[in-house]
Design a protein around this motif. Sequence first.
Motif, short mmCIF file in Angstrom:
data_model
loop_
_atom_site.label_atom_id
_atom_site.label_comp_id
_atom_site.label_asym_id
_atom_site.label_seq_id
_atom_site.Cartn_x
_atom_site.Cartn_y
_atom_site.Cartn_z
N SER A 200 -5.22 2.39 -1.84
CA SER A 200 -5.54 1.91 -0.49
C SER A 200 -5.10 2.90 0.57
N THR B 45 -10.44 -1.96 2.71
CA THR B 45 -9.04 -2.20 3.08
C THR B 45 -8.97 -2.95 4.41
N MET C 142 -0.03 -3.16 2.99
CA MET C 142 -0.66 -2.83 1.72
C MET C 142 -0.03 -3.63 0.59
N ARG D 19 -10.67 1.57 -6.99
CA ARG D 19 -10.52 2.04 -5.61
C ARG D 19 -10.02 3.48 -5.58
#
Length: 274
Positions: free
Chosen positions: A60, A219, A226, A238
């Motif tokens: 992320s 995101t 996160m 991802r």
Amino acid sequence: MFYTLSKIVWFFATPSNLLISLVLLGLLLSLFGRLRRVGTGLALTAAIATLALGLSPIASYIMVPLEERFPPFQDDGAPIDGIILLGGSVEAADSAARGRIVANESAERVLDTIQLAYRYPGAKLLIVGGGGTVFTNGTAEAPIIASYLRTVGIDPARLLVEDQSRSTFENATYAREVAKPREGERWLLVTSAWHMPRAVGVFEKAGFPVVPYPVDFRTGGSFTDMRPFAFVSDGLRRLDVGTKEWAGLIAYYVAGRTTALFPGPQASGGSVRR
């Protein structure tokens, strides 16, 4: 050659493929007496790295700068002459086999394009995306999406279809040939937020300035919130997407196919220039 080479290299460099390959290589080496310790260490290290990268929010963090490079589109009241939808949201072969659209995790590209089509009824709709694979031509995506848009009431006369491109570079080059944009026209570019920097840079390089319309966010946009992933596969997926996009930015810049290493809002003028 660039397209084929990039696909082959990335197959082996994709983080998830690379990590599993290292585990297998380690296990193979561990079968040989002299290399047993090295192989065992390699397999164990790669396995731990797979778990760490798959479960932690590292992927992320890699994705956020890409998604935050361009702000969400704000309608300033100026006319929109065209809307460009980049491919990547439909499984073309599966759609052709089933006779209906089969969307993937980037389906927001199509959904937002439909919304924009009704918001700007006078705008042309350019659907971009061929079906090239590494060594053969696959099923083109653009005609499938265009057919679907007709079923939801979009006037066929508004649709333009580009079904030869296989990469972002070809997307921009062929899109300009099909659209033939006139000076002063404004075209929205619909693609995933994480893909927008490279797409904008390539379209600018091709002489087809666009107004970014980022969708398909992965995101929340903040570095401070996160969360770990519940499944290793989700984190690795991802990670694959994010690292591929950063690699694409670097490769395109080195090859001279984009205007900057990390194109930003200043790279998008919006209207076509001559």
